[in-house]
Design a protein around this motif. Structure first.
Motif, PDB file in Angstrom:
ATOM      1  N   ASN A 192    -103.395 -14.232 -84.253  1.00  0.00           N
ATOM      2  CA  ASN A 192    -102.467 -15.324 -84.547  1.00  0.00           C
ATOM      3  C   ASN A 192    -103.194 -16.510 -85.173  1.00  0.00           C
ATOM      4  N   GLY A 193    -104.381 -16.812 -84.683  1.00  0.00           N
ATOM      5  CA  GLY A 193    -105.161 -17.907 -85.245  1.00  0.00           C
ATOM      6  C   GLY A 193    -105.564 -17.642 -86.682  1.00  0.00           C
ATOM      7  N   LEU A 194    -105.992 -16.421 -86.954  1.00  0.00           N
ATOM      8  CA  LEU A 194    -106.378 -16.064 -88.320  1.00  0.00           C
ATOM      9  C   LEU A 194    -105.172 -16.084 -89.262  1.00  0.00           C
ATOM     10  N   GLN A 195    -104.013 -15.681 -88.760  1.00  0.00           N
ATOM     11  CA  GLN A 195    -102.804 -15.755 -89.577  1.00  0.00           C
ATOM     12  C   GLN A 195    -102.459 -17.201 -89.912  1.00  0.00           C
ATOM     13  N   ALA A 196    -102.605 -18.089 -88.940  1.00  0.00           N
ATOM     14  CA  ALA A 196    -102.329 -19.513 -89.180  1.00  0.00           C
ATOM     15  C   ALA A 196    -103.297 -20.088 -90.208  1.00  0.00           C
ATOM     16  N   ILE A 197    -104.562 -19.701 -90.111  1.00  0.00           N
ATOM     17  CA  ILE A 197    -105.564 -20.178 -91.064  1.00  0.00           C
ATOM     18  C   ILE A 197    -105.262 -19.645 -92.461  1.00  0.00           C
ATOM     19  N   ALA A 198    -104.951 -18.364 -92.559  1.00  0.00           N
ATOM     20  CA  ALA A 198    -104.620 -17.776 -93.862  1.00  0.00           C
ATOM     21  C   ALA A 198    -103.387 -18.437 -94.456  1.00  0.00           C
ATOM     22  N   SER A 199    -102.409 -18.729 -93.623  1.00  0.00           N
ATOM     23  CA  SER A 199    -101.199 -19.401 -94.085  1.00  0.00           C
ATOM     24  C   SER A 199    -101.520 -20.806 -94.592  1.00  0.00           C
ATOM     25  N   ALA A 200    -102.393 -21.513 -93.882  1.00  0.00           N
ATOM     26  CA  ALA A 200    -102.774 -22.866 -94.307  1.00  0.00           C
ATOM     27  C   ALA A 200    -103.514 -22.828 -95.645  1.00  0.00           C
ATOM     28  N   TYR A 201    -104.413 -21.853 -95.814  1.00  0.00           N
ATOM     29  CA  TYR A 201    -105.096 -21.698 -97.097  1.00  0.00           C
ATOM     30  C   TYR A 201    -104.088 -21.384 -98.208  1.00  0.00           C
ATOM     31  N   GLY A 202    -103.141 -20.512 -97.912  1.00  0.00           N
ATOM     32  CA  GLY A 202    -102.112 -20.160 -98.896  1.00  0.00           C
ATOM     33  C   GLY A 202    -101.264 -21.356 -99.279  1.00  0.00           C
ATOM     34  N   ASP A 203    -100.882 -22.150 -98.287  1.00  0.00           N
ATOM     35  CA  ASP A 203    -100.091 -23.358 -98.557  1.00  0.00           C
ATOM     36  C   ASP A 203    -100.870 -24.336 -99.428  1.00  0.00           C
ATOM     37  N   TYR A 204    -102.151 -24.507 -99.115  1.00  0.00           N
ATOM     38  CA  TYR A 204    -102.987 -25.413 -99.910  1.00  0.00           C
ATOM     39  C   TYR A 204    -103.116 -24.913-101.346  1.00  0.00           C
ATOM     40  N   THR A 205    -103.350 -23.627-101.495  1.00  0.00           N
ATOM     41  CA  THR A 205    -103.508 -23.055-102.829  1.00  0.00           C
ATOM     42  C   THR A 205    -102.230 -23.220-103.644  1.00  0.00           C
ATOM     43  N   LYS A 206    -101.103 -22.945-103.009  1.00  0.00           N
ATOM     44  CA  LYS A 206     -99.816 -23.077-103.700  1.00  0.00           C
ATOM     45  C   LYS A 206     -99.574 -24.526-104.117  1.00  0.00           C
ATOM     46  N   LYS A 207     -99.814 -25.468-103.206  1.00  0.00           N
ATOM     47  CA  LYS A 207     -99.616 -26.882-103.522  1.00  0.00           C
ATOM     48  C   LYS A 207    -100.554 -27.322-104.631  1.00  0.00           C
ATOM     49  N   SER A 208    -101.797 -26.893-104.561  1.00  0.00           N
ATOM     50  CA  SER A 208    -102.775 -27.248-105.581  1.00  0.00           C
ATOM     51  C   SER A 208    -102.349 -26.721-106.953  1.00  0.00           C
ATOM     52  N   TYR A 209    -101.880 -25.492-106.989  1.00  0.00           N
ATOM     53  CA  TYR A 209    -101.408 -24.904-108.250  1.00  0.00           C
ATOM     54  C   TYR A 209    -100.224 -25.693-108.808  1.00  0.00           C
ATOM     55  N   GLU A 210     -99.256 -26.003-107.933  1.00  0.00           N
ATOM     56  CA  GLU A 210     -98.077 -26.743-108.378  1.00  0.00           C
ATOM     57  C   GLU A 210     -98.442 -28.142-108.859  1.00  0.00           C
ATOM     58  N   ASP A 211     -99.357 -28.800-108.156  1.00  0.00           N
ATOM     59  CA  ASP A 211     -99.790 -30.134-108.568  1.00  0.00           C
ATOM     60  C   ASP A 211    -100.515 -30.086-109.908  1.00  0.00           C
ATOM     61  N   THR A 212    -101.355 -29.084-110.100  1.00  0.00           N
ATOM     62  CA  THR A 212    -102.077 -28.937-111.364  1.00  0.00           C
ATOM     63  C   THR A 212    -101.108 -28.648-112.504  1.00  0.00           C
ATOM     64  N   LYS A 213    -100.145 -27.797-112.249  1.00  0.00           N
ATOM     65  CA  LYS A 213     -99.135 -27.485-113.263  1.00  0.00           C
ATOM     66  C   LYS A 213     -98.365 -28.749-113.655  1.00  0.00           C
ATOM     67  N   SER A 214     -97.979 -29.518-112.662  1.00  0.00           N
ATOM     68  CA  SER A 214     -97.261 -30.769-112.913  1.00  0.00           C
ATOM     69  C   SER A 214     -98.129 -31.741-113.714  1.00  0.00           C
ATOM     70  N   PHE A 215     -99.410 -31.816-113.374  1.00  0.00           N
ATOM     71  CA  PHE A 215    -100.332 -32.692-114.094  1.00  0.00           C
ATOM     72  C   PHE A 215    -100.452 -32.275-115.557  1.00  0.00           C
ATOM     73  N   VAL A 216    -100.596 -30.996-115.800  1.00  0.00           N
ATOM     74  CA  VAL A 216    -100.730 -30.517-117.177  1.00  0.00           C
ATOM     75  C   VAL A 216     -99.472 -30.834-117.979  1.00  0.00           C
ATOM     76  N   GLU A 217     -98.308 -30.647-117.365  1.00  0.00           N
ATOM     77  CA  GLU A 217     -97.060 -30.986-118.050  1.00  0.00           C
ATOM     78  C   GLU A 217     -97.000 -32.479-118.374  1.00  0.00           C
ATOM     79  N   LYS A 218     -97.413 -33.289-117.406  1.00  0.00           N
ATOM     80  CA  LYS A 218     -97.415 -34.738-117.616  1.00  0.00           C
ATOM     81  C   LYS A 218     -98.416 -35.119-118.701  1.00  0.00           C
ATOM     82  N   LEU A 219     -99.562 -34.470-118.683  1.00  0.00           N
ATOM     83  CA  LEU A 219    -100.615 -34.784-119.654  1.00  0.00           C
ATOM     84  C   LEU A 219    -100.199 -34.408-121.078  1.00  0.00           C
ATOM     85  N   THR A 220     -99.468 -33.313-121.222  1.00  0.00           N
ATOM     86  CA  THR A 220     -99.043 -32.917-122.566  1.00  0.00           C
ATOM     87  C   THR A 220     -97.998 -33.862-123.150  1.00  0.00           C
TER      88      THR A 220
END
Length: 113
Positions: free
Chosen positions: A27-55
């Motif tokens: 259960n602990g490892l699942q929570a950690i993997a989920s947190a990493y996944g959430d961070y990765t997803k947010k980071s991707y979305e933020d980067t995508k938004s930044f690139v759109e804004k920059l263009t």
């Protein structure tokens, strides 16, 4: 002298502790993997938004401003999520060693006598 029933009871306790610890670790490892996944997803979305804004930027000043805002936000997100994940690792370690603590506590008074 040890009785067979005592040994069976002890073995059963140890098996139950091992199963509980394995479940906790899973259960602990699942929570950690989920947190990493959430961070990765947010980071991707933020980067995508930044690139759109920059263009859409028309001047160098606005591009630098957008880059500065993005860098600050990315850093803050990284720090916050790193702290969250570190907390999850700490919780996992505490939970994983609880059966060992119980075992030590069980035998520590016997060793003191």
């Amino acid at each position: 002298m040890f009785k067979v029933e005592d040994m069976q009871s002890y073995g059963k306790e140890q098996l139950e502790s091992a199963v509980a610890a394995a479940s906790t670790v899973q259960n602990g490892l699942q929570a950690i993997a989920s947190a990493y996944g959430d961070y990765t997803k947010k980071s991707y979305e933020d980067t995508k938004s930044f690139v759109e804004k920059l263009t859409a930027v028309k001047s160098l000043d606005k591009a630098i401003e957008a880059q500065t805002e993005f860098a600050k936000m990315a850093y803050e997100t990284f720090v916050a999520d790193s702290q969250k994940i570190a907390g999850l690792y700490g919780d996992l370690a505490k939970q994983a060693f609880k059966p060992v603590e119980g075992l030590v506590a069980k035998f520590a008074p016997a060793a003191a006598h």
